[in-house]
Write an enzyme that holds these catalytic residues in place. Structure first.
Site, mmCIF file in Angstrom:
data_model
loop_
_atom_site.group_PDB
_atom_site.id
_atom_site.type_symbol
_atom_site.label_atom_id
_atom_site.label_comp_id
_atom_site.label_asym_id
_atom_site.label_seq_id
_atom_site.Cartn_x
_atom_site.Cartn_y
_atom_site.Cartn_z
ATOM 1 C CG ASP A 116 -1.859 1.131 1.328
ATOM 2 O OD1 ASP A 116 -2.361 1.575 0.285
ATOM 3 O OD2 ASP A 116 -2.091 1.621 2.460
ATOM 4 C CD GLU B 258 -0.656 -5.706 7.284
ATOM 5 O OE1 GLU B 258 -0.907 -5.585 6.079
ATOM 6 O OE2 GLU B 258 -1.269 -5.097 8.178
ATOM 7 C CE1 TYR C 146 -4.553 0.902 10.229
ATOM 8 C CE2 TYR C 146 -3.888 -1.388 10.057
ATOM 9 C CZ TYR C 146 -3.590 -0.045 9.956
ATOM 10 O OH TYR C 146 -2.324 0.368 9.579
ATOM 11 C CD GLU D 177 0.920 -0.979 9.576
ATOM 12 O OE1 GLU D 177 -0.243 -0.922 9.099
ATOM 13 O OE2 GLU D 177 1.905 -1.367 8.929
HETATM 14 C C1 BDP Z 1 -1.458 -2.246 6.689
HETATM 15 C C2 BDP Z 1 -0.121 -2.126 5.978
HETATM 16 C C3 BDP Z 1 0.223 -0.706 5.582
HETATM 17 C C4 BDP Z 1 -1.013 -0.009 5.056
HETATM 18 C C5 BDP Z 1 -2.041 0.058 6.171
HETATM 19 C C6 BDP Z 1 -3.325 0.775 5.739
HETATM 20 O O1 BDP Z 1 0.935 -2.683 6.732
HETATM 21 O O2 BDP Z 1 1.263 -0.709 4.629
HETATM 22 O O3 BDP Z 1 -0.735 1.251 4.536
HETATM 23 O O4 BDP Z 1 -2.374 -1.229 6.580
HETATM 24 O O5 BDP Z 1 -4.219 0.094 5.258
HETATM 25 O O6 BDP Z 1 -2.111 -3.253 6.056
HETATM 26 O O7 BDP Z 1 -3.390 1.983 5.846
#
Ligand code: BDP
Length: 601
Positions: free
Chosen positions: A167, A418, A472, A508
């Site tokens: 991404d 990931e 997330y 993240e």
């Molecule tokens: C995760 C990835 C990252 C993406 C992020 C996203 O590690 O590179 O930019 O999510 O979706 O999957 O913002």
């Protein structure tokens, strides 16, 4: 590989600036021998820089294939008595270098330096023709992986395209400095430094590697403190030097010593090289991450090398701005998501006392969603991620460690982001990778997991020291519902810990946020929502002692490929792409001010 430097015995010429440039739309470069004949009808290009956003041509922005760079340079005739090297800090993704029509180097990999000795091919005191061809195609055996496919343009012509699983925009070109540098014929090839301390005495274990050995050659090592006072010396090529009243390199409180290595014959200086290092230790004990025997709580971000116009091109001004912002926001660390950053950035991290997790470009090692079964298809098999891929993964890990080993800021290696580690076949792959890496360096190892991997379903975490989770909830799932999201988050974290019993880094978490968009009550994409989301997540972390850190995704907004889920890129930045704060930056600044580096829950 040592960073090229001007020293008492070495010369250095930075070839950055304007180069001739041509994208090979017709795929004629090799056939027409551009490497020998030179470029016709070229345009101008900045080095270092991604080429994508420099011109106004859409077909160049999204170009897949070979681009050619060319420069002529006079090599001073005084340099003839020495060995001469050409070195590229990085070019994405695959490169070839010709000097005066002779191929001197081929290299695969977009984020690490490569070099070649060219002494025998250059014409001293005359003009030399340098050509670098950079190709940005990816396969299942490159890092990151990707696949070339063909579509057609508006005129029905075949158009080469790249399918990528990561991404961020596939910025391409020569991204870091190109240097010519000289060394004496006998020279220092590498320096390895490991440090330790007991009470107030520091121990510097070092090894100096020269390209050749000669009987009458001797080595001199000197260590200077920040006041330039000589505090240690030795005349052995390897060994241990004690530093009395040592000052440790501490997070947010850096202290750097200078290590000087000289090669002499009698009293004649043959070669000299110096580098900065810090004395600090890293350990994991009783589930805590320790720096200098103090618990360390990671506060910071996943970042990118990314900016307007220059793309991934090295830029000292942006890099300094980023470190100033990290200091301002009271962060203490970042992960080099998703590839090794420039050596210049790591030097700044050493100086600013910012802790770094170095990551190999192993991002996007996963399959496509299969709607019928609601899962991703497998990729650890002989057609995709196979033994050849593993060989490359090991090579790049080895090169990253070899490049970055002496940086006190780097405390951990991240070996993938990931990957599809819920596949049973991933186990053998990662077991081999981890075992090989442990032989290279003793820093702890991190594996970063995708949110789809349920607790207990990961086949590889058991081999690692720290578990990274990218979560997330409330964004990609239960979109807009932060309360439900954090409820799931807590369950998830507790369950992962229950199964793995290892420290967890929130590697993240974050939400896309359009700077300037405000709504109360908070809804997705507003600045208020980003703040609420982060606050909600933090409430959970603060009650879980096994969570050893929080890296918000992302430090700044960044460019991605064109897609219906990305509006002019990924907007999860706490800062805008121009490095100005969103509301969340002010919130984090307050939070992190109140949490010290040893955050005791
Ligand atoms: C995760 C990835 C990252 C993406 C992020 C996203 O590690 O590179 O930019 O999510 O979706 O999957 O913002």
């Amino acid at each position: 590989m040592l960073y090229p430097k001007m020293t008492a015995s070495r010369n250095l010429l930075n070839l950055s600036g304007i180069w001739n440039f041509k994208a090979d739309y017709q795929e004629k470069g090799y056939e027409e021998k551009w490497y020998e004949k030179g470029l016709e009808k070229y345009e101008l290009m900045a080095v270092p820089s991604s080429y994508n956003d420099i011109t106004i041509e859409a077909r160049l922005r999204d170009f897949v294939g070979d681009v050619w760079y060319e420069k002529t340079v006079v090599v001073p005739k005084q340099w003839k008595s020495q060995s001469l090297f050409i070195r590229v800090g990085s070019a994405s993704h695959n490169s070839k270098i010709w000097i005066n029509g002779i191929l001197v180097k081929e290299y695969i990999g977009g984020f690490l330096p490569f070099e070649a000795e060219v002494s025998q091919w250059v014409k001293y005191g005359q003009e030399n023709h340098i050509v670098i061809c950079v190709n940005n195609e990816l396969t299942w055996q490159t890092f990151p992986p990707g696949q070339v496919y063909y579509s057609e343009d508006e005129n029905g012509n075949r158009l080469k395209k790249l399918k990528q699983q990561h991404d961020f925009f596939n910025y391409s070109g020569i991204h870091r400095n190109v240097y010519l540098y000289t060394t004496p014929k006998i020279y220092i090839k590498d320096i390895l430094i490991k440090s330790d301390y007991k009470k107030d005495v520091g121990y510097v274990n070092y090894q100096i590697v020269t390209n050749k050995k000669q009987d009458d050659m001797r080595i001199e090592v000197e260590i200077y403190d920040e006041e330039n006072i000589l505090v240690g010396k030795s005349n052995r090529k390897d060994g241990e030097i004690e530093l009395k009243d040592v000052i440790l390199w501490q997070p947010n409180n850096a202290y750097l010593y200078k290590f000087v290595a000289n090669v002499l014959k009698g009293n004649e200086l043959i070669d000299s090289y110096n580098l900065n290092f810090g004395v600090r230790t890293v350990k994991i004990e009783n589930g805590r991450f320790l720096i200098n025997d103090n618990p360390f709580y990671f506060k910071g971000f996943g970042k990118h090398e990314d900016m307007d116009i220059k793309g991934k091109g090295l830029d000292d001004a942006i890099n300094l701005r980023d470190f100033n912002l990290l200091k301002w926001i009271n962060a203490n660390s970042f992960r080099t998501s998703h590839y090794p950053y420039s050596e210049e950035i790591l030097d700044l991290a050493d100086r600013y006392g910012i802790v770094v997790i170095g990551e190999v470009p192993a991002v996007g090692m996963l399959g496509q969603a299969v709607p019928a079964i609601g899962e991703l298809d497998g990729v650890f098999n002989k057609n995709k991620i196979n033994d050849e891929t593993l060989k490359e993964h090991i090579r790049l890990t080895r090169e990253m460690i070899s490049r970055d080993k002496n940086h006190p800021s780097v405390v951990m290696w991240s070996l993938s982001n990931e990957a599809s580690v819920m596949e049973p076949n991933a186990e053998k792959y990662f077991k081999t990778l981890v075992e090989t890496t442990r032989k290279l360096d003793d820093r702890p190892l991190l594996n970063v997991n995708l949110m789809l991997i349920e607790p207990g379903k990961c086949h590889v975490s058991k081999y690692f020291d720290v578990i990274g989770l990218n979560l997330y909830f409330g964004w990609y799932s239960d979109s807009g519902n932060i309360n439900l999201g954090i409820k799931k988050l807590e369950r998830w974290l507790r369950d992962w810990y229950e199964v793995e019993k290892k420290p967890i880094l929130m590697s993240e978490y974050g939400v896309d946020t359009i700077a300037g968009l405000h709504k109360e009550p908070a809804i997705m994409f507003t600045e208020e929502f980003q703040v609420e989301f982060l606050k909600g997540y933090h409430k959970i972390y603060d009650n879980l002692p096994f969570v050893i850190g929080e890296h918000v995704w992302n430090f700044a907004d960044f460019m991605t490929g064109q897609d219906i889920v990305r509006i002019d890129g990924n907007k999860k930045g706490v800062f805008t792409r121009q490095r100005q704060p969103k509301m969340a930056a002010h919130y984090l600044r307050q939070r992190w001010k109140n949490i010290d580096n040893a955050f005791n829950k």
